[in-house]
Design a protein around this motif. Structure first.
Motif, PDB file in Angstrom:
ATOM      1  N   LEU A  17     101.384  70.928  32.323  1.00 30.00           N
ATOM      2  CA  LEU A  17     101.826  71.614  31.113  1.00 30.00           C
ATOM      3  C   LEU A  17     101.633  70.718  29.893  1.00 30.00           C
ATOM      4  O   LEU A  17     101.052  71.134  28.885  1.00 30.00           O
ATOM      5  N   LEU A  18     102.093  69.475  29.973  1.00 27.51           N
ATOM      6  CA  LEU A  18     101.957  68.557  28.846  1.00 27.51           C
ATOM      7  C   LEU A  18     100.489  68.206  28.589  1.00 27.51           C
ATOM      8  O   LEU A  18     100.056  68.125  27.437  1.00 27.51           O
ATOM      9  N   GLY A  19      99.721  67.988  29.652  1.00 27.38           N
ATOM     10  CA  GLY A  19      98.295  67.694  29.490  1.00 27.38           C
ATOM     11  C   GLY A  19      97.545  68.871  28.897  1.00 27.38           C
ATOM     12  O   GLY A  19      96.689  68.705  28.016  1.00 27.38           O
ATOM     13  N   GLY A  20      97.870  70.074  29.366  1.00 28.55           N
ATOM     14  CA  GLY A  20      97.233  71.281  28.824  1.00 28.55           C
ATOM     15  C   GLY A  20      97.562  71.477  27.358  1.00 28.55           C
ATOM     16  O   GLY A  20      96.700  71.855  26.552  1.00 28.55           O
ATOM     17  N   TYR A  37      96.915  60.679  36.978  1.00 25.82           N
ATOM     18  CA  TYR A  37      98.079  60.014  37.566  1.00 25.82           C
ATOM     19  C   TYR A  37      99.362  60.831  37.543  1.00 25.82           C
ATOM     20  O   TYR A  37     100.357  60.423  38.126  1.00 25.82           O
ATOM     21  N   GLY A  38      99.380  61.945  36.828  1.00 24.23           N
ATOM     22  CA  GLY A  38     100.601  62.730  36.696  1.00 24.23           C
ATOM     23  C   GLY A  38     101.582  62.134  35.698  1.00 24.23           C
ATOM     24  O   GLY A  38     102.702  62.613  35.567  1.00 24.23           O
ATOM     25  N   ALA A  39     101.192  61.080  34.998  1.00 23.37           N
ATOM     26  CA  ALA A  39     102.013  60.406  33.992  1.00 23.37           C
ATOM     27  C   ALA A  39     101.091  59.580  33.107  1.00 23.37           C
ATOM     28  O   ALA A  39      99.932  59.336  33.458  1.00 23.37           O
ATOM     29  N   ALA A  44      98.283  69.074  25.248  1.00 20.80           N
ATOM     30  CA  ALA A  44      97.535  68.049  24.511  1.00 20.80           C
ATOM     31  C   ALA A  44      96.085  68.471  24.303  1.00 20.80           C
ATOM     32  O   ALA A  44      95.516  68.272  23.224  1.00 20.80           O
ATOM     33  N   VAL A  45      95.482  69.057  25.317  1.00 13.67           N
ATOM     34  CA  VAL A  45      94.091  69.516  25.197  1.00 13.67           C
ATOM     35  C   VAL A  45      93.998  70.667  24.190  1.00 13.67           C
ATOM     36  O   VAL A  45      93.077  70.704  23.365  1.00 13.67           O
ATOM     37  N   ALA A  46      94.952  71.592  24.237  1.00 13.39           N
ATOM     38  CA  ALA A  46      94.949  72.708  23.288  1.00 13.39           C
ATOM     39  C   ALA A  46      95.081  72.201  21.853  1.00 13.39           C
ATOM     40  O   ALA A  46      94.377  72.674  20.950  1.00 13.39           O
ATOM     41  N   VAL A  47      95.958  71.240  21.649  1.00 13.60           N
ATOM     42  CA  VAL A  47      96.116  70.647  20.316  1.00 13.60           C
ATOM     43  C   VAL A  47      94.813  69.961  19.897  1.00 13.60           C
ATOM     44  O   VAL A  47      94.359  70.112  18.757  1.00 13.60           O
ATOM     45  N   ALA A  55      95.943  62.776  27.873  1.00 14.63           N
ATOM     46  CA  ALA A  55      95.702  63.920  28.772  1.00 14.63           C
ATOM     47  C   ALA A  55      94.929  63.466  30.012  1.00 14.63           C
ATOM     48  O   ALA A  55      95.179  63.960  31.125  1.00 14.63           O
ATOM     49  N   ILE A  56      94.007  62.536  29.847  1.00 13.91           N
ATOM     50  CA  ILE A  56      93.270  61.999  31.000  1.00 13.91           C
ATOM     51  C   ILE A  56      94.247  61.352  31.972  1.00 13.91           C
ATOM     52  O   ILE A  56      94.162  61.570  33.184  1.00 13.91           O
TER      53      ILE A  56
END
Length: 169
Positions: free
Chosen positions: A69-72, A114-116, A74-77, A108-109
């Motif tokens: 969710l957080l990575g997605g 790593y999940g973090a 970040a990519v959307a932003v 995001a990478i």
């Protein structure tokens, strides 16, 4: 044709991602296994920290969907900022957007791999510690500072109050 300002922004984004990945790979090797602390100066340490939240560990959680969710997000932003960068008209704005894009992609990478997020820079004054951060976080902070300068017309050749005018007043 891509404007020179967009080239500047994309170049800074790419440089940020490369520096961020290189320093995080070094930190993973030197600090995380086994956990180690390196004192650089009286106000700066290098320490191993897994950040499962957003900036400075806010909204930290251990759920399986959190990193995605957080990575997605970040990519959307980053995608929205790329659209803005393609329309940017001054180098301060272009540089700020590029740094924020690069930082968002760098973190995001980490979330995908790593999940973090790998944080390792510990700035402190005595017993007062700033939350651990990384190159991507520093780039985002610097980029937001440049975006604020642009919003106030500082370093852009125009005051913010003049940029919205159409010239008919």
């Amino acid at each position: 044709m891509i404007r020179r300002i967009a080239v500047l922004g994309f170049g800074l984004a790419a440089l940020t991602v490369v520096l961020d990945r290189a320093t995080k790979l070094w930190a993973l090797d030197a600090l995380f296994e086994p956990p180690a602390r390196i004192t650089v100066t009286g106000v700066l340490n290098l320490v191993p920290v897994w950040n499962r939240g957003v900036s400075f560990g806010l909204l930290s959680n251990d759920s399986a969907w959190g990193p995605w969710l957080l990575g997605g997000f970040a990519v959307a932003v980053a995608v929205a900022l790329v659209v803005w960068l393609l329309r940017a008209e001054n180098p301060v704005l272009g540089a700020g957007l590029g740094l924020v894009i690069g930082g968002a992609v760098g973190n995001a990478i980490d979330r995908a791999l790593y999940g973090a997020v790998v944080d390792f820079i510990d700035a402190h004054w005595g017993d007062l510690h700033w939350p651990a951060f990384n190159i991507a976080d520093a780039a985002i902070t610097l980029g937001v500072g440049l975006l604020l300068l642009d919003a106030f017309g500082i370093g852009t050749g125009a005051r913010a109050s003049e940029r919205g005018r159409t010239g008919d007043g």
